[in-house]
Scaffold this motif. Structure first.
Motif, short mmCIF file in Angstrom:
data_model
loop_
_atom_site.label_atom_id
_atom_site.label_comp_id
_atom_site.label_asym_id
_atom_site.label_seq_id
_atom_site.Cartn_x
_atom_site.Cartn_y
_atom_site.Cartn_z
N ARG A 80 -16.34 2.72 7.47
CA ARG A 80 -16.60 3.74 8.49
C ARG A 80 -16.58 5.12 7.84
N PRO B 81 -25.09 5.64 10.67
CA PRO B 81 -24.29 4.92 11.65
C PRO B 81 -23.46 3.81 11.01
N PRO C 111 -18.46 -6.15 10.30
CA PRO C 111 -17.89 -6.73 11.52
C PRO C 111 -16.72 -7.67 11.29
N GLU D 297 -27.79 -5.56 17.69
CA GLU D 297 -28.56 -4.65 18.56
C GLU D 297 -29.38 -3.64 17.75
N TRP D 298 -28.89 -3.32 16.57
CA TRP D 298 -29.56 -2.30 15.75
C TRP D 298 -30.92 -2.80 15.23
N ALA E 253 -22.24 -1.71 7.97
CA ALA E 253 -21.56 -2.56 8.95
C ALA E 253 -20.51 -3.40 8.26
N ASP F 133 -18.82 -4.33 15.05
CA ASP F 133 -18.83 -5.69 15.58
C ASP F 133 -20.25 -6.24 15.60
N TRP F 134 -20.34 -7.57 15.74
CA TRP F 134 -21.62 -8.24 15.56
C TRP F 134 -22.65 -7.82 16.61
N ASP F 135 -22.19 -7.57 17.86
CA ASP F 135 -23.15 -7.15 18.89
C ASP F 135 -23.87 -5.87 18.47
N GLU F 136 -23.06 -4.93 17.96
CA GLU F 136 -23.65 -3.65 17.51
C GLU F 136 -24.62 -3.88 16.35
N ALA G 142 -21.44 0.10 12.18
CA ALA G 142 -21.27 -0.91 13.23
C ALA G 142 -20.08 -1.79 12.87
N THR H 238 -29.56 -2.78 6.75
CA THR H 238 -28.11 -2.79 6.91
C THR H 238 -27.44 -3.22 5.61
#
Lengths: 327, 320
Positions: free
Chosen positions: B44, B53, B33, B63-64, B31, B57-60, B55, B4
């Protein structure tokens, strides 16, 4: 991907540089040399020595010709006849007629031919070309290229003063760069001084100045020298001017690492090898990658311009070169 | 390998994205976030252009399940980003400076240690063949006994740095010396600074920093903002037999630029970013790297902190 098979012809100093670079590029190398030195060179680098040119070319993807200039034509034509790609140490041939014959044969046969003009792979010249080509100096006006070196061994080959003698090989470097950045040359004038015919003794001193008029209007001055002492062993400099500024370079400028005072002893750092970059780019092209930064037409142009310079130095007259597309 | 790039705030982020995207064995996530809306939109957009991809937010991000992360956010967000990613067992490459306070750096180092991931400093001049040659030369005694180092690093004012030229540029010089001296601790720090170039450039626009190390080696650096396209970081390593000079970005070409009316300076030297990234990704396998780690970052940040104290008091500051 299958390993690239390279037939290296010759076992002298340039062959050694090329061999190391080919191995670094991941190629398998077989070596043939008619002077009996192939076995020793092959052993040193873990390559394979073979007993004849035919054996070397058999099954090879590429021949790399590192023999004296006079033998390039015969080896290149043999390789082209078998569909083997060609890398050839510069100059491609001793005369423009021979160079044309080799280039024509390669084009008719659809065989790739890449001249080993190694200076195009040195960072300073690669950057110069990139900046000029992207318009950073505007329209080119005048360029000065300077190459000088000490020749640490006697000159063993045979080359008449009329052919350019010991200045030919070195003059080709500056000529090639001038052609690379400013394009086609229509007129050449040169003055050669010194005892330039080869064979020549170690430390033979000579100076050549060539003035190239490019079809785009720019002018290049190429100064080529063999110096009396090895201090420094090699010096290269340029100043290239255009409507939007200049680009300058001097090999005396410190680069990443230097010993500033005191004895360096065996310590030094010279950056990456130009031969490694060169053979990597050629190897990629031979295995389906993009075309390298130079090809057969560049080899031919460099021989034509260098030979025109020698002819001018001999006759005292400026020499006109035929221009593509002109009647 | 899943890597990332966290935020494109750093000017070097695009370099990491480009190099990682070109690596066949790397799967890339971009990312951002915590970034401001404009930054997030740009990140983005870059992800979309590359077809990788994004991301937001932190959850995304978590999760990666990244194997590694390159932290290129603003300095103030780096601690949080490093700790979250380390706790998720991602190996970390973080831009310098890691944080403004050495207590933050200490927390980052401890979190990475606890998680069993190496924290690698993005200090590019420490990588590459040229610096390796310098290290070998010093180790082989080319300069004799190394006694003194001086160096400089002047850059255009950096964006997103809390602090001035010393906080932004001294870490790169201190990291080089830390590597050269094998992590030898500093004992005394003296610094002077001014803001002559103007308040807009930050608290200090030029600084001189002198550091004494335990063995008696003294290193002194000039750091500043500069409008010229200067090279560096550069070091002179002086011993009792000779001196050796290293410049990570020497002048390859010079000349005049008629468009800007200024001097031209095309930097030379090897691009250290590919070898730094290779070395960093190698730490995932081996746990070890050639470049400075979190502990080195902590030593560097303690020196920087002492330098600010010295600027304030006008006297040298002892470190123990």
């Amino acid at each position: 991907m299958r390993q690239l098979e390279v037939a290296l012809i010759g076992a002298g100093l340039i062959a050694r540089f090329h061999l190391e670079a080919w191995i670094g590029a991941g190629a398998a190398v077989r070596i043939y040399s008619d002077d009996g030195r192939a076995a020793e060179l092959a052993r040193e680098f873990g390559a394979r020595a073979v007993g004849s040119l035919t054996e070397a070319l058999d099954g090879a993807d590429v021949v790399d010709i590192c023999t004296p200039t006079g033998t390039h034509r015969e080896i290149a034509l043999a390789a082209i006849g078998k569909g083997v790609g060609v890398v050839c140490e510069k100059p491609l041939a001793a005369t423009s007629a021979e160079a044309e014959e080799i280039v024509d044969a390669s084009e008719r046969a659809g065989v790739r031919l890449y001249p080993a003009h190694d200076v195009r792979f040195a960072p300073a010249f690669a950057r110069l070309h990139e900046l000029v080509a992207s318009g950073r100096i505007g329209k080119g006006t005048v360029a000065h290229f300077r190459f000088s070196a000490y020749h640490p061994r006697p000159w063993t080959g045979h080359a008449s003063a009329r052919s350019g003698g010991i200045l030919t090989d070195q003059m080709l470097h500056g000529v090639d760069l001038a052609y690379w950045i400013f394009g086609e040359v229509s007129r050449v004038h040169a003055c050669y001084q010194g005892e330039i015919a080869a064979p020549a003794p170690e430390g033979a001193v000579a100076t050549g100045i060539a003035v190239l008029t490019h079809t785009n209007g720019a002018i290049s001055q190429v100064v080529s020298r063999w110096t009396a002492t090895p201090k420094p062993p090699v010096r290269v400099a340029f100043e290239v001017s255009g409507t939007e500024g200049t680009l300058t370079y001097d090999s005396e400028w410190p680069q990443e690492v230097r010993v500033a005072d005191g004895e360096a002893g065996g310590f030094g750092y010279a950056g990456g090898s130009v031969f490694a970059a060169e053979m990597r780019e050629f190897a990629q092209a031979f295995t389906g990658g993009p075309e390298p930064r130079l090809g057969a037409r560049d080899a031919l142009a460099a021989v034509r311009i260098t030979q025109a310079a020698a002819e001018s130095a001999w006759s005292g007259r400026a020499v006109e070169l035929p221009v593509k597309g002109a009647a | 390998m899943k890597v990332t790039v966290l935020s494109l705030a750093s000017e070097h982020a695009d370099t990491y994205v480009r190099l990682l995207h070109a690596m066949p064995d790397v799967e890339l996530l971009i990312a951002d976030p915590d970034g401001p809306p404009d930054d997030q939109a740009r990140a983005r957009g870059v992800a979309g252009q590359l077809g990788v991809p994004y991301a937001g937010d932190w959850d995304e991000v978590l999760e990666w399940r990244s194997n590694a992360v390159v932290v290129t956010s603003e300095v103030g967000r780096r601690r949080d980003a490093v700790e979250r990613m380390a706790e998720a067992e991602a190996f970390v490459l973080c831009e310098q400076p890691l944080a403004v306070k050495s207590s933050d750096v200490k927390a980052m180092v401890d979190t990475c240690d606890m998680a069993g991931v190496r924290l690698t400093l993005a200090s590019p001049a420490c990588y590459g063949e040229a610096f390796a040659a310098v290290r070998r030369g010093i180790a082989d005694g080319v300069v004799g006994t190394l006694t003194t180092i001086h160096g400089s690093y002047h850059t255009p004012p950096a964006a997103g740095v809390n602090g001035g030229a010393l906080a932004a540029n001294a870490p790169y010089l201190l990291d080089l010396v830390d590597v050269m001296l094998d992590g030898e601790p500093a004992t005394r720090v003296y610094a002077q600074a001014n803001g002559v170039l103007g308040a807009a450039a930050g608290p200090e626009s030029a600084a001189v920093l002198t550091v004494s190390y335990r063995s008696g080696v003294v290193a002194s650096f000039t750091c500043g903002w500069s409008r010229s396209a200067a090279g560096g970081p550069a070091l002179s390593l002086i011993g009792d037999k000779a001196s050796l000079e290293y410049d990570a970005a020497p002048r390859l070409l010079g000349g005049f630029d008629a468009v800007t009316g200024g001097e031209r300076r095309e930097p030379g030297g090897e691009d250290p970013y590919p070898s730094m990234l290779r070395d960093f990704l190698g730490t995932i396998e081996t746990g070890a790297g050639n470049g400075p780690d979190g502990e080195a970052g902590l030593r560097t940040q303690r020196i920087v902190e002492a330098a600010y104290e010295s600027m304030h008091t006008g006297q040298p500051v002892d470190l123990n």
